[in-house]
Each structure stands twice: as structure tokens, then as C-alpha cells.
Scaffold this motif. Structure first.
Motif, PDB file in Angstrom:
ATOM      1  N   GLN D  28       0.817  -1.216   0.000  1.00 21.36           N
ATOM      2  CA  GLN D  28       0.000   0.000   0.000  1.00 21.36           C
ATOM      3  C   GLN D  28       0.850   1.265   0.000  1.00 21.36           C
ATOM      4  O   GLN D  28       0.328   2.366  -0.190  1.00 21.36           O
ATOM      5  CB  GLN D  28      -0.928   0.014   1.232  1.00 21.36           C
ATOM      6  CG  GLN D  28      -1.940  -1.112   1.225  1.00 21.36           C
ATOM      7  CD  GLN D  28      -2.630  -1.264  -0.126  1.00 21.36           C
ATOM      8  OE1 GLN D  28      -3.099  -0.268  -0.700  1.00 21.36           O
ATOM      9  NE2 GLN D  28      -2.645  -2.474  -0.664  1.00 21.36           N
ATOM     10  N   GLY D  29       2.138   1.103   0.230  1.00 25.59           N
ATOM     11  CA  GLY D  29       3.007   2.280   0.303  1.00 25.59           C
ATOM     12  C   GLY D  29       2.895   3.016   1.621  1.00 25.59           C
ATOM     13  O   GLY D  29       3.351   4.156   1.739  1.00 25.59           O
ATOM     14  N   THR D  30       2.317   2.365   2.617  1.00 26.29           N
ATOM     15  CA  THR D  30       2.095   3.035   3.913  1.00 26.29           C
ATOM     16  C   THR D  30       3.152   2.666   4.963  1.00 26.29           C
ATOM     17  O   THR D  30       3.088   3.129   6.099  1.00 26.29           O
ATOM     18  CB  THR D  30       0.714   2.637   4.484  1.00 26.29           C
ATOM     19  OG1 THR D  30       0.658   1.202   4.570  1.00 26.29           O
ATOM     20  CG2 THR D  30      -0.404   3.133   3.581  1.00 26.29           C
ATOM     21  N   GLN D  33       9.019   4.860   6.818  1.00 27.03           N
ATOM     22  CA  GLN D  33      10.372   4.895   6.255  1.00 27.03           C
ATOM     23  C   GLN D  33      11.400   4.214   7.175  1.00 27.03           C
ATOM     24  O   GLN D  33      12.225   3.431   6.680  1.00 27.03           O
ATOM     25  CB  GLN D  33      10.770   6.360   5.997  1.00 27.03           C
ATOM     26  CG  GLN D  33      11.978   6.549   5.126  1.00 27.03           C
ATOM     27  CD  GLN D  33      11.860   5.902   3.751  1.00 27.03           C
ATOM     28  OE1 GLN D  33      12.449   4.868   3.489  1.00 27.03           O
ATOM     29  NE2 GLN D  33      11.059   6.496   2.878  1.00 27.03           N
ATOM     30  N   TYR D  36      11.326   0.529   6.719  1.00 30.73           N
ATOM     31  CA  TYR D  36      11.903   0.054   5.463  1.00 30.73           C
ATOM     32  C   TYR D  36      13.423   0.132   5.501  1.00 30.73           C
ATOM     33  O   TYR D  36      14.110  -0.798   5.056  1.00 30.73           O
ATOM     34  CB  TYR D  36      11.358   0.879   4.293  1.00 30.73           C
ATOM     35  CG  TYR D  36      11.688   0.273   2.950  1.00 30.73           C
ATOM     36  CD1 TYR D  36      11.236  -1.000   2.606  1.00 30.73           C
ATOM     37  CD2 TYR D  36      12.454   0.970   2.024  1.00 30.73           C
ATOM     38  CE1 TYR D  36      11.534  -1.557   1.377  1.00 30.73           C
ATOM     39  CE2 TYR D  36      12.761   0.419   0.785  1.00 30.73           C
ATOM     40  CZ  TYR D  36      12.300  -0.852   0.468  1.00 30.73           C
ATOM     41  OH  TYR D  36      12.601  -1.402  -0.755  1.00 30.73           O
ATOM     42  N   ASN D 152      -0.894  -0.771  -4.555  1.00 31.94           N
ATOM     43  CA  ASN D 152      -0.648   0.611  -4.981  1.00 31.94           C
ATOM     44  C   ASN D 152       0.680   0.709  -5.721  1.00 31.94           C
ATOM     45  O   ASN D 152       1.747   0.656  -5.107  1.00 31.94           O
ATOM     46  CB  ASN D 152      -0.648   1.513  -3.737  1.00 31.94           C
ATOM     47  CG  ASN D 152      -0.166   2.921  -4.064  1.00 31.94           C
ATOM     48  OD1 ASN D 152      -0.061   3.291  -5.233  1.00 31.94           O
ATOM     49  ND2 ASN D 152       0.114   3.698  -3.010  1.00 31.94           N
ATOM     50  N   ARG D 153       0.627   0.844  -7.050  1.00 27.89           N
ATOM     51  CA  ARG D 153       1.875   0.887  -7.797  1.00 27.89           C
ATOM     52  C   ARG D 153       2.186   2.278  -8.344  1.00 27.89           C
ATOM     53  O   ARG D 153       3.272   2.523  -8.844  1.00 27.89           O
ATOM     54  CB  ARG D 153       1.838  -0.138  -8.949  1.00 27.89           C
ATOM     55  CG  ARG D 153       1.537  -1.540  -8.455  1.00 27.89           C
ATOM     56  CD  ARG D 153       2.417  -2.603  -9.030  1.00 27.89           C
ATOM     57  NE  ARG D 153       3.772  -2.238  -9.337  1.00 27.89           N
ATOM     58  CZ  ARG D 153       4.552  -2.913 -10.178  1.00 27.89           C
ATOM     59  NH1 ARG D 153       4.071  -3.967 -10.800  1.00 27.89           N
ATOM     60  NH2 ARG D 153       5.777  -2.542 -10.414  1.00 27.89           N
ATOM     61  N   ASP D 155       1.838   5.374  -6.698  1.00 27.46           N
ATOM     62  CA  ASP D 155       2.307   6.393  -5.758  1.00 27.46           C
ATOM     63  C   ASP D 155       2.903   5.690  -4.538  1.00 27.46           C
ATOM     64  O   ASP D 155       2.518   5.935  -3.418  1.00 27.46           O
ATOM     65  CB  ASP D 155       1.056   7.215  -5.375  1.00 27.46           C
ATOM     66  CG  ASP D 155       1.418   8.328  -4.419  1.00 27.46           C
ATOM     67  OD1 ASP D 155       2.562   8.807  -4.485  1.00 27.46           O
ATOM     68  OD2 ASP D 155       0.547   8.660  -3.577  1.00 27.46           O
ATOM     69  N   ASN D 156       3.836   4.779  -4.851  1.00 23.72           N
ATOM     70  CA  ASN D 156       4.338   3.915  -3.789  1.00 23.72           C
ATOM     71  C   ASN D 156       5.871   4.016  -3.724  1.00 23.72           C
ATOM     72  O   ASN D 156       6.563   3.609  -4.656  1.00 23.72           O
ATOM     73  CB  ASN D 156       3.920   2.464  -4.090  1.00 23.72           C
ATOM     74  CG  ASN D 156       4.244   1.539  -2.935  1.00 23.72           C
ATOM     75  OD1 ASN D 156       5.137   1.823  -2.123  1.00 23.72           O
ATOM     76  ND2 ASN D 156       3.513   0.433  -2.848  1.00 23.72           N
ATOM     77  N   PRO D 157       6.410   4.566  -2.626  1.00 26.64           N
ATOM     78  CA  PRO D 157       7.870   4.734  -2.530  1.00 26.64           C
ATOM     79  C   PRO D 157       8.614   3.391  -2.553  1.00 26.64           C
ATOM     80  O   PRO D 157       9.830   3.378  -2.738  1.00 26.64           O
ATOM     81  CB  PRO D 157       8.063   5.420  -1.174  1.00 26.64           C
ATOM     82  CG  PRO D 157       6.808   5.199  -0.406  1.00 26.64           C
ATOM     83  CD  PRO D 157       5.717   5.056  -1.415  1.00 26.64           C
ATOM     84  N   PHE D 158       7.883   2.299  -2.371  1.00 28.44           N
ATOM     85  CA  PHE D 158       8.521   0.986  -2.333  1.00 28.44           C
ATOM     86  C   PHE D 158       8.239   0.172  -3.599  1.00 28.44           C
ATOM     87  O   PHE D 158       8.450  -1.035  -3.627  1.00 28.44           O
ATOM     88  CB  PHE D 158       8.061   0.210  -1.084  1.00 28.44           C
ATOM     89  CG  PHE D 158       8.046   1.063   0.142  1.00 28.44           C
ATOM     90  CD1 PHE D 158       9.240   1.622   0.614  1.00 28.44           C
ATOM     91  CD2 PHE D 158       6.861   1.362   0.806  1.00 28.44           C
ATOM     92  CE1 PHE D 158       9.241   2.443   1.742  1.00 28.44           C
ATOM     93  CE2 PHE D 158       6.865   2.165   1.925  1.00 28.44           C
ATOM     94  CZ  PHE D 158       8.043   2.721   2.397  1.00 28.44           C
ATOM     95  N   ASP D 159       7.775   0.859  -4.628  1.00 27.16           N
ATOM     96  CA  ASP D 159       7.411   0.117  -5.841  1.00 27.16           C
ATOM     97  C   ASP D 159       8.614  -0.591  -6.468  1.00 27.16           C
ATOM     98  O   ASP D 159       8.455  -1.630  -7.115  1.00 27.16           O
ATOM     99  CB  ASP D 159       6.750   1.038  -6.872  1.00 27.16           C
ATOM    100  CG  ASP D 159       6.160   0.238  -8.014  1.00 27.16           C
ATOM    101  OD1 ASP D 159       5.231  -0.568  -7.731  1.00 27.16           O
ATOM    102  OD2 ASP D 159       6.653   0.351  -9.152  1.00 27.16           O
TER     103      ASP D 159
END
Lengths: 222, 222, 222, 222
Positions: D28-30, D33, D36, D152-153, D155-159
Motif C-alpha cells: 500500500q506504500g504506507t 520509512q 523500510y 498501490n503501484r 504512488d508507492n515509494p517501495f514500488d
């Protein structure tokens, strides 16, 4: 200490290994063909175990730098070095599968399993001390045969062996490996408990190299 | 499969080991004293490595039951079995420290390090397959020498060896160990990939036993 | 260096381990029963792996003297120490087989496998450096709890734990083991490459001990 | 049996691993940080130990074919995979040397040392059974996230993580590795003693993967 201290600590065994009758007959081109073929077959099986030992060096290494230093040896052994023996033995109709199915002779088992166990029992330095007689010794033998004017290079069925181990590529690779060993030994006093343990490992591995040459000659009488 | 299947799969090597010239000279009492002394010294060094192998069996075991099965062997090796050799070699003024400082001969290295590496490379069953030729073979030899009417038991300087390995205590211990091995092998088909691997381990270890006997005879010509 | 130098090099982690909340609740008798039972079950599984580690110490030892020094620990672990936990857990109807079938919790796996791998990757000294936080730490905790007048010894359901680890027999055994470790460390300068490696092993093992205590408390919230 | 039988034998743990909260927040990109970054640092240390485990697979292999199958993994881990993490962490000014100097968290130690010990204690099949949850699980997670329309692809900082593990190159590599594992498992009945041992190894490694995800989330509360 340095690798030369290990050699100096077992001069008699080192000479018996690097100047073995097998080496002298190889230099003169008088070695019996069955001896050479037996040696090559066993050296093939030796290289397989040797690749396991360098893989063990990756397992044993504490730093990425040391892990990366062992990797090219595993790669070279499983790829080019084994291929060299397979190519040569192909002249007798032997394939890689044939060679892998051969029985390991006593000297092959003694040397390779000694290296693997010394490395597993001790740490990375023990493993390299057990591996060292092979690389450093072959480089010294190759260098000596090339430098010695009495070596027969014109009319010698084994000259490719001399060219391989006396050649720049092998000499350069061993020089790099030896520098790494010297680095690992730098902090260790040869007269400490740890130093004496490493001398014992190096000397035992050197003695097993003698058995490995000898089994090539013994094939004639068995 | 059972342990007997492993023996049946390498009949020639098994006979070369259990009926070796060294054994025959021992049975007749004609073995040269230096051969026997060399054998005892090397067997002392062998037992030390063998104790490491049974310690490895504890490390390798997955269950408390299997861990506990290997412990008495470690204990017996480090205690009574080594003491037996030390006592005997004491007749030549050799102490335990002297024996521990002896160089390991090629056959000693070949067999012991093969066992240790086969066990480390494989699992607990590989380790026991590599250990088996020693215990099962010595028990068979001892039993055969006792049963064979041509064995010289009256006037034989090595009769204590025959009495030890043919005796009830050793025979009983090996019978227990062999039952454990049979249990570990029960699920494995000798013709499966796994079965063939174990045959190879057992046969290689058996071949190394031959080298171990032979080095006792070879000491006369070296 | 000596074992105390290893402790001094990781003071914060050492305190977090030896003065952990679990220990304090144990001393006061306020620890929740489920926490203690979880701890005992996991400690049972811990002891099994710990016995494997001492068996590895026999495998790793280079001398008969060092082999013999590790043997009593294997024996005590597989026999009396495991029996103690089985007896205690018997109050909840749990048998040895039940305990052996329990899942290992994260902290149990983290500590035990770290010790086993540190020992396998390095040499005998690495193995003892990884084993040391357990024996030396438990002895220090036991000693402290006995000496501390604020420890509740009258009305404490866990007093048998305090009596066991603070008692003479355990203290004496650890004192012998610690003397052996000091002997193995004697030649090594803590500021050398080798010294720093051993500090890292000792500190990592100490950190894993913290995780082991913590999982006993965490059982309440899971 | 096949690898799918191993998964089926521990369905609950497998779901807890592959559908972990950490994975869902990543999708989900949630994900926070710090979680991660902690994960990436620990995964760097994980990859180093993982390279040791694949080196162990070379050591453990009985055939040249199996030795050669493990080599590319060692190479990829020490080269491209570690470089990927170093590049990413470079955004926070962290170098490879910084990452190598980080402390290993409990979950990292638990999983990596479990794999290394399971492989050392057992044989090559045990080692691959312990390695399998990582490669097969990451491939399944990547595939699921790509296929799941709720991922979520945009707007996802982890895409980049999703793209990496859901991508063709990783999927193809794991497919090859899984075929190799299926080959090693082919002769083994899941209901045999050997089969049950392998289920236990696979399930324990899967449980340690859960701890590895969890420590990324726990960093927020520590």
C-alpha cells in the motif's frame, strides 16, 4: 609471520615434495604414460574437492572482502581448471562423467580430506595454511623447471604441464593468493601456540602432497 | 536396507580389508614387531580422530535419543580405548604425550579425515556409514580369528589383540551399534540415489581401511 | 586478554542481559507463571542445542586435553541438566518427549544457532567466546541474587532457580570453565584483529541472551 | 514429494509469512520509512550470511553438477544483490562498510544461523529446505503483489521492491531453483521419517521469516 616461515619450518618435507621423483621424471620427459594418466585422473578428483575447500573459505570468511577473494578460485576450479584435465584425458576417450566416476586413490583422499577437515576444525587461517602447499608448491615447481637449464622442454610429452604451472598466468594468480595468506598471517608469531598449530597444518598438508606424487609412480607396481 | 547390504555391495574391497596380510600375520604371530608398533602408534592417533567423529555424531543427531547413543563411544574412546594403547606402548617407554606428538601416516590421515568429511558433508547416516567399516570390520575379524582353528593363540605375542576384538565386550558393543545403523538404514532403498551414495561412502571408507593395514607392513621397507 | 575484557568491551549489553526485567521479576517472585513455564520449555530446547555445541567443542579441539575438557559438559547437559527441567515441567504433565516436540521460539533459535555457527565458522576459541555469556552470565546472576538483600528468598516460587545458579556446584563448574577460557584467550591481544573478532562474537551472543529473556515476558502479550 | 508439499504442511505459518503486515504496508506504500530502512540494512546483513549458505551448498554437493548449480547464487549475492541494497541505502549516506558494521538484529540472526546450522547438521537437501522459504516466498509475494489490483503501484515509494521481486528476472531465477529443489525431493516420501524432518526444517525457517518481517515493524516501538 609470512608463508615463507611456514616453508622454513618444514624444509625437509618441502624439498621431498617440490623435488619429488615424479617431478624430476616429468621435467625430463621420462615419466611413464600410465603414471601421468593416473596423476591426471586423480588430480581431476582432487580439483573437485579443492573447489569444495575454496567454497568452505567463503563460508568461513568473516568479511565480504574475504568472501570475494575466495570466489574466483571456486569459479576457476569448477570451470577452466577441470576443463583442462577433461580435455587432456579426452585423448584416451575419457569424458568428465568417466573421470568423476573414478575411485579416489589413497593419496587423493588423504590430502583433500585433510585440507577440508583442517579448515572445518580451525578457522579461515587454518584452511589457507592447509591449501597453501598446493598453490605455492606448484608455483615453485613450475618456476624451478622453467629456470633449470637441465629441464627437457624440446622433446617432452609433458611440456604443457611445465608451461601451465611455470607460466605467467598461474604464477600471477598464486602471487596474489600468497599475498592474501601473508596478510592473514601478519599478526601471528610463529613461536606462539597459534603459530605452532599453523606450522603443523602446513607441514601435514605438505606431507600429503608427497603421498599424492608417490601414488602416480606406485601405479606401475600395483 | 541393512548394514549387510553395504558389505555385499563391495565384497572385493571388504575381503581385501578383513583378510588383509597384516591380519593374517597377526593371527599367526608372525607380524614383525616394528609393524605392530607402528600400527599401535597410528591407531592411537586414529582413535583421537575417531573420538572427534563420534562427537560429530552428537552434533549431527536430531533427537536426544540419537545424541545419547553416540556419547558412550566418545567417552570410551577418550578414556579406556586410548588408555589401552598407551599402556601397551608404555613397554617401549612411550607416554601419551609422545604418542600424541607422532606424525600421522598417510593411511591414518586418509581414513580418519575421510570419515570426518563424509559426516560433515552429508548427514548422520553418512557419518555412520563411514564409521561402520571400522567397528563392523574389526568385530568380524576378531570373530573370525577366534573361530578359525588355524589361528595361533598359544604362542602369539599379539594374542591380546585377538582376545580384545574377538571378546564378548567388544562384540556386544558392536552388535548394539550395528543395530542402530540398521535402524538408520531401514527406510533407505539400496537402489535409490540415497542408497547408492551410502554404498559409495561405505566402500571408500573400507578402501581406506586397507591403506591403514598396509602402512603397518610398509614401515619395514621405508 | 581474559574473559573480563570481553565483558568490559560490551558493558551496556552485559547489563541489559544480567539485570534484565525477567531476572528482576524472578528475584522478587513476581514473574508470571506462564512466563516461567515458557522460559523452562525453551531452556529445555536450548540445552539440547547447547549439548550439540559442547560436542562441537570436542570435534574442534586439537588436543586430547581440550577434548576431555568439553566432555563432562556434554554429559551433564544430556543427563542431569535436561532432567532438572523435565522434572520441573512434569508438574504440568509434560514429559521429555512433549518438551522435545515444542516449537523453538525466535530467541531460542537466535542464540543457539548463533553459537553453533560462530563455532563452526571460527575455531575453538570463537566457540567458547560464543558459549561464555551463558555460563558466565548465569553464574554472575545467581551470585548477585544471593548476595542482594532485596532478593525475595522466603516466599518465592522460583527460589529453586536462584538456589541452583547461585549454588556452589554451579559456581564451581563455571569457575573451572572460565579458567579454561582465560587460558585460551591468554595469547590474544584484545586490540588485535583477532581480539576484535572475539569481542564481536561475545557481544552478539550476549545480545541474543537478551532476546532469550525477553521472549519469556513477551509470551504474555502474544 | 515436491516443494509444494512442504508449503502445504505448514499452511498457517506460510500465510503468516507471505501475507505479513509488513508486506501489506509495503504493497500500500504506507510502511514507515524507518521500518523500510531497518529492513534494508538487516536484509544486507542477511544476504551476506545467505551467500555463506550457498557457498555451503557447494561444499555439501556430491556432484560437479550440483556444485555448479549453487555457484551462480553465490556470485549474484556477493555482487548484484548486495549492490542493490548498497545503492538504495546510499540515499541515506550509508556505504557498504557502514552496512557491514551494523549490528544484526534478532530476527536476522535467527533466520540466517538457522539456515546455516540446518545445512551443516543435515545434508544438501536439508540446506535447500531451509533456504527455500526465502526464495520461493519472495517470488510468491512479488507475484501476488503484481497480480493484486489493490496493490498501490502509482504512488508507492517501495514500488522498486515490488518490481524487483515480481519481475521476470527474479521469477525466472526462482523457478530454476525450485525445479532443482523438486528434483532433490523427488525420491523422498513426505510421510517418511526423512520427509517429516524436512517439513520441520522448512516450517522452522518459515517461522523465522515471520520474525524477520516483524523486526522491521518493531523498530518503531523500540
Amino acid at each position: 609471520m609470512k608463508h615463507q616461515d611456514l616453508i622454513n619450518a618444514c624444509r625437509g618435507d618441502w624439498a621431498a615434495y617440490t623435488q619429488h621423483e615424479f617431478v624430476q621424471q616429468l621435467a625430463q620427459g621420462t615419466l611413464a604414460q600410465p603414471s601421468y594418466l593416473h596423476y591426471l585422473k586423480q588430480d581431476f578428483l582432487f580439483l573437485k574437492q579443492y573447489a569444495r575447500a575454496y567454497a568452505l573459505a567463503i563460508y568461513k570468511a568473516r568479511t565480504l572482502a574475504d568472501m570475494r577473494k575466495a570466489l574466483p578460485s571456486v569459479h576457476a576450479l569448477l570451470d577452466s581448471e577441470i576443463a583442462h584435465h577433461v580435455n587432456y584425458c579426452g585423448n584416451w576417450g575419457l569424458t568428465e562423467a568417466d573421470l568423476e566416476a573414478e575411485d579416489e586413490d589413497f593419496g587423493t583422499v588423504a590430502y583433500t580430506r585433510y585440507v577440508l577437515d583442517a579448515g572445518m576444525q580451525g578457522d579461515l587461517v587454518d584452511l589457507y595454511a592447509a591449501l597453501a602447499p598446493c598453490s605455492i608448491g606448484y608455483a615453485e615447481i613450475g618456476r624451478n623447471l622453467i629456470a633449470d637449464s637441465s629441464t627437457n622442454r624440446q622433446d617432452n610429452p609433458f611440456d604443457s604441464w611445465i608451461a601451465l604451472y611455470g607460466g605467467d598466468e598461474f604464477q600471477h594468480g598464486v602471487a596474489l593468493g600468497t599475498a592474501h595468506i601473508d596478510q592473514l598471517l601478519a599478526d601471528i608469531d610463529i613461536n606462539s601456540q597459534r603459530g605452532r598449530e599453523l606450522v603443523k597444518v602446513f607441514r601435514t598438508a605438505t606431507r600429503m602432497e608427497i603421498a599424492f606424487w608417490q601414488q602416480g609412480l606406485d601405479v606401475l607396481s600395483s
